[in-house]
Design a protein around this motif. Structure first.
Motif, PDB file in Angstrom:
ATOM      1  N   GLN A 168       0.829  -1.199   0.000  1.00  0.00           N
ATOM      2  CA  GLN A 168       0.000   0.000   0.000  1.00  0.00           C
ATOM      3  C   GLN A 168       0.868   1.256   0.000  1.00  0.00           C
ATOM      4  N   MET A 169       0.358   2.359  -0.526  1.00  0.00           N
ATOM      5  CA  MET A 169       1.037   3.654  -0.500  1.00  0.00           C
ATOM      6  C   MET A 169       0.625   4.389   0.768  1.00  0.00           C
ATOM      7  N   LEU A 170       1.598   4.666   1.686  1.00  0.00           N
ATOM      8  CA  LEU A 170       1.256   5.257   2.984  1.00  0.00           C
ATOM      9  C   LEU A 170       2.083   6.485   3.405  1.00  0.00           C
ATOM     10  N   PRO A 171       2.519   7.456   2.640  1.00  0.00           N
ATOM     11  CA  PRO A 171       2.473   7.504   1.181  1.00  0.00           C
ATOM     12  C   PRO A 171       3.607   6.743   0.514  1.00  0.00           C
ATOM     13  N   GLN A 172       4.620   6.342   1.281  1.00  0.00           N
ATOM     14  CA  GLN A 172       5.663   5.518   0.694  1.00  0.00           C
ATOM     15  C   GLN A 172       5.117   4.104   0.477  1.00  0.00           C
ATOM     16  N   ARG A 173       5.661   3.454  -0.507  1.00  0.00           N
ATOM     17  CA  ARG A 173       5.199   2.107  -0.824  1.00  0.00           C
ATOM     18  C   ARG A 173       5.612   1.172   0.314  1.00  0.00           C
ATOM     19  N   THR A 174       4.627   0.631   0.998  1.00  0.00           N
ATOM     20  CA  THR A 174       4.855  -0.140   2.216  1.00  0.00           C
ATOM     21  C   THR A 174       4.224  -1.515   2.078  1.00  0.00           C
ATOM     22  N   ALA A 175       4.992  -2.534   2.411  1.00  0.00           N
ATOM     23  CA  ALA A 175       4.470  -3.905   2.419  1.00  0.00           C
ATOM     24  C   ALA A 175       4.083  -4.274   3.845  1.00  0.00           C
ATOM     25  N   ILE A 176       2.995  -4.985   3.966  1.00  0.00           N
ATOM     26  CA  ILE A 176       2.541  -5.461   5.269  1.00  0.00           C
ATOM     27  C   ILE A 176       2.496  -6.978   5.216  1.00  0.00           C
ATOM     28  N   ALA A 177       3.253  -7.601   6.111  1.00  0.00           N
ATOM     29  CA  ALA A 177       3.330  -9.061   6.143  1.00  0.00           C
ATOM     30  C   ALA A 177       2.241  -9.631   7.044  1.00  0.00           C
ATOM     31  N   GLN A 178       2.060 -10.937   6.942  1.00  0.00           N
ATOM     32  CA  GLN A 178       1.026 -11.595   7.739  1.00  0.00           C
ATOM     33  C   GLN A 178       1.347 -11.570   9.226  1.00  0.00           C
ATOM     34  N   GLN A 179       2.618 -11.480   9.551  1.00  0.00           N
ATOM     35  CA  GLN A 179       3.050 -11.398  10.940  1.00  0.00           C
ATOM     36  C   GLN A 179       4.369 -10.637  10.989  1.00  0.00           C
ATOM     37  N   GLU A 180       4.871 -10.373  12.190  1.00  0.00           N
ATOM     38  CA  GLU A 180       6.099  -9.589  12.322  1.00  0.00           C
ATOM     39  C   GLU A 180       7.233 -10.216  11.512  1.00  0.00           C
ATOM     40  N   VAL A 181       7.980  -9.315  10.831  1.00  0.00           N
ATOM     41  CA  VAL A 181       9.007  -9.805   9.920  1.00  0.00           C
ATOM     42  C   VAL A 181      10.371  -9.179  10.160  1.00  0.00           C
ATOM     43  N   ALA A 182      10.453  -8.095  10.960  1.00  0.00           N
ATOM     44  CA  ALA A 182      11.742  -7.464  11.250  1.00  0.00           C
ATOM     45  C   ALA A 182      11.568  -6.449  12.372  1.00  0.00           C
ATOM     46  N   GLY A 183      12.654  -6.095  13.008  1.00  0.00           N
ATOM     47  CA  GLY A 183      12.622  -5.007  13.966  1.00  0.00           C
ATOM     48  C   GLY A 183      12.553  -3.682  13.220  1.00  0.00           C
ATOM     49  N   PRO A 184      11.893  -2.641  13.783  1.00  0.00           N
ATOM     50  CA  PRO A 184      11.867  -1.329  13.133  1.00  0.00           C
ATOM     51  C   PRO A 184      13.286  -0.835  12.856  1.00  0.00           C
ATOM     52  N   GLY A 185      13.542  -0.474  11.600  1.00  0.00           N
ATOM     53  CA  GLY A 185      14.865  -0.008  11.212  1.00  0.00           C
ATOM     54  C   GLY A 185      15.803  -1.100  10.753  1.00  0.00           C
ATOM     55  N   LEU A 186      15.356  -2.361  10.778  1.00  0.00           N
ATOM     56  CA  LEU A 186      16.208  -3.484  10.387  1.00  0.00           C
ATOM     57  C   LEU A 186      15.744  -4.067   9.042  1.00  0.00           C
ATOM     58  N   PRO A 187      16.644  -4.732   8.316  1.00  0.00           N
ATOM     59  CA  PRO A 187      16.350  -5.120   6.927  1.00  0.00           C
ATOM     60  C   PRO A 187      15.467  -6.352   6.795  1.00  0.00           C
ATOM     61  N   VAL A 188      14.843  -6.435   5.617  1.00  0.00           N
ATOM     62  CA  VAL A 188      14.019  -7.573   5.219  1.00  0.00           C
ATOM     63  C   VAL A 188      14.581  -8.108   3.902  1.00  0.00           C
ATOM     64  N   PHE A 189      14.565  -9.446   3.734  1.00  0.00           N
ATOM     65  CA  PHE A 189      15.142 -10.080   2.551  1.00  0.00           C
ATOM     66  C   PHE A 189      14.141 -11.071   1.947  1.00  0.00           C
ATOM     67  N   ASP A 190      14.395 -11.426   0.681  1.00  0.00           N
ATOM     68  CA  ASP A 190      13.574 -12.476   0.060  1.00  0.00           C
ATOM     69  C   ASP A 190      14.249 -13.828   0.249  1.00  0.00           C
ATOM     70  N   ARG A 191      13.687 -14.861  -0.353  1.00  0.00           N
ATOM     71  CA  ARG A 191      14.196 -16.221  -0.150  1.00  0.00           C
ATOM     72  C   ARG A 191      15.635 -16.368  -0.611  1.00  0.00           C
ATOM     73  N   GLU A 192      16.027 -15.588  -1.634  1.00  0.00           N
ATOM     74  CA  GLU A 192      17.388 -15.675  -2.158  1.00  0.00           C
ATOM     75  C   GLU A 192      18.368 -14.783  -1.409  1.00  0.00           C
ATOM     76  N   GLY A 193      17.863 -14.076  -0.406  1.00  0.00           N
ATOM     77  CA  GLY A 193      18.753 -13.215   0.370  1.00  0.00           C
ATOM     78  C   GLY A 193      18.911 -11.827  -0.182  1.00  0.00           C
ATOM     79  N   ARG A 194      18.052 -11.444  -1.131  1.00  0.00           N
ATOM     80  CA  ARG A 194      18.133 -10.106  -1.714  1.00  0.00           C
ATOM     81  C   ARG A 194      17.371  -9.112  -0.829  1.00  0.00           C
ATOM     82  N   PHE A 195      17.956  -7.944  -0.621  1.00  0.00           N
ATOM     83  CA  PHE A 195      17.333  -6.911   0.195  1.00  0.00           C
ATOM     84  C   PHE A 195      16.055  -6.421  -0.467  1.00  0.00           C
ATOM     85  N   VAL A 196      14.930  -6.497   0.284  1.00  0.00           N
ATOM     86  CA  VAL A 196      13.648  -6.090  -0.294  1.00  0.00           C
ATOM     87  C   VAL A 196      12.918  -5.039   0.538  1.00  0.00           C
TER      88      VAL A 196
END
Length: 466
Positions: A168-196
């Protein structure tokens, strides 16, 4: 040729990462990627205490630059009050010196730089982006991120996993996961380890609480401060990691002077046939501001900037952040063409942005022990909040009042506007500091009298000094 070589090298790096992922799976990716995460510890030194604070951040370049979320440091804190800044590598109890660089108004991030002593233990998150554009996430994509435990557990890192539920645009493009996925300010990655993405502030979740004493359930709001299910997608992070402020106060800061923006009411939008876009209503145009000079008026509805209509946002309030970010992304001296709806007419206003007036966190301050309060310089924002002219004799603001001090006992409160001292008006902070210093040094002084304004009320406070 050089550009091509860089692309080939990046592709080789990503191929190597994929090979390691297939060989060692998530544990191998994990061991590499925790090197771009840190805990940042600092002490806020006030007149009365030293308050320790810990925030989590992500390393963004090879110089050891770290970004922290906006909420990591209170904007009322002056940079000179931030002391003993240290960076902790996950799992290591020892902290290493660091420097506060300032806050970027556009992203909201605070920038910190680690000392050279630990650069060999840090890896910038950009090393895990891969070649080309930032990867676009889709619904149900698997993502994983990093959390850090508390200081008493040596900031031990741990893994979180989830799937993308909403973008969603909030106004930055923001993804919302089904449950907690990272600490605020910490990175999120995909299955291949790419920064997303980068962990955003946690969203509150509403629950119903039942008890034997109640027939129904009472709604409660729970907020997880250490983990978040929301994250800014990489495309909203990578283009701006080089926005390191030029000063600890974040300057230069662009300023328009359209005050108190509010989202356009949906019924009004329907009546005006503007359902396909959002609008921001101007509550007040500040005196002497670029907005005033451009001819903007209160109740104008901002519909577009530089020929582009404002996008349609849901929830409606997001449009206010969007407009403010459009301004913050620019520099003093830049021109903006702002399209407004005034009554039934559309008007294009050309505004030349200026440097923002002095901020509260930049204001001069001085503590007076005998009286028991900190006097702060009256700045432009104070004049706006109190609906007065900024060029009139300003007095000072009570920034802090020591409990049980003479000032506290007399009834002085934080944010009170001290307009007169002993019957004399205060034309400037320097004049107030000189007058208060004189009172402090006089051992025979029995009292001092403040004329203060608090909201719409004015009071005379007799402060007994002995």
């Amino acid at each position: 040729m050089k550009h091509t070589a860089l692309i080939i090298a990046a592709a080789a790096c990503l191929a190597g990462t994929r090979a390691r992922a297939s060989a060692g799976g998530l544990p191998a990716l994990w061991q590499e990627r925790i090197k771009c995460t840190v805990a940042v510890e600092y002490v806020t030194e006030t007149e009365l205490e030293r308050r320790p604070t810990i925030a989590y951040g992500t390393v963004v370049d090879s110089a050891g630059t770290i970004i922290l979320p906006s909420a990591a440091i209170d904007l009322r804190i002056a940079p000179r009050q931030i002391r003993d800044l240290k960076v902790h590598v996950p799992g290591d109890p020892e902290g290493y010196p660091a420097e506060y660089l300032g806050r970027d108004a556009f992203t909201g991030w605070h920038f910190v730089r680690a000392s050279s002593t630990i650069l060999n233990r840090l890896v910038p998150v950009t090393a895990f982006n891969g070649p080309g554009e930032a990867r676009e996430l889709g619904l149900a994509d698997e993502v994983w991120g990093i959390g850090l435990r508390n200081k008493d557990e040596d900031f031990t890192p741990y893994i979180l996993q989830s799937h993308v539920a909403l973008i969603q645009m909030l106004p930055q493009r923001t993804a919302i996961a089904q449950q907690e996925v990272a600490g605020p300010g910490l990175p999120v990655f995909d299955r291949e380890g790419r920064f997303v993405g980068l962990g955003a502030s946690s969203f509150g979740q509403t629950f119903l609480e039942f008890s034997g004493a109640e027939r129904g359930g009472a709604p409660i709001m729970l907020v997880n401060l250490e983990e978040s299910s929301a994250f800014l997608v990489a495309g909203e992070v990578l283009p701006y990691i080089a926005r390191i402020p030029g000063s600890v106060f974040g300057r230069p800061l662009a300023w328009l002077g359209a005050y108190g923006l509010e989202p356009m009411d949906r019924e009004v939008a329907t009546f005006l046939k503007l359902e396909s876009q959002s609008g921001a209503v101007v509550s007040e145009v500040l005196e002497g501001s670029p907005a005033e000079k451009a001819g903007m008026k209160a109740r104008d509805i901002i519909l577009g900037v530089d020929g582009k209509p404002l996008p349609r946002f849901r929830p409606d309030r997001v449009v206010v952040d969007y407009v403010e970010r459009l301004i913050a992304a620019r520099a003093p001296g830049d021109a903006m063409v702002i399209s407004v709806l005034r009554g039934s007419s559309r008007v294009d206003l050309k505004a030349s942005l200026q440097e923002e007036p002095r901020l509260v966190r930049e204001a001069d301050r001085m503590y007076f022990e005998k009286i028991g309060f900190t006097a702060r310089e009256f700045v432009y924002g104070d004049a706006i909040a109190r609906h007065t002219r900024a060029d009139e004799p300003s007095g000072v603001v009570a920034h802090l009042v020591k409990p049980n001090s003479p000032a506290d006992i007399a009834g002085l409160r934080p944010d009170d506007w001290v307009k007169e001292i002993d019957g004399a008006s205060i034309p400037s902070f320097a004049a107030a500091a000189a007058k208060l210093s004189e009172i402090e040094k006089d051992p025979h002084r029995a009292e001092t009298v403040f004329l203060v304004s608090r909201g719409s009320d004015t009071a005379v406070l007799r402060i007994k000094l002995r």
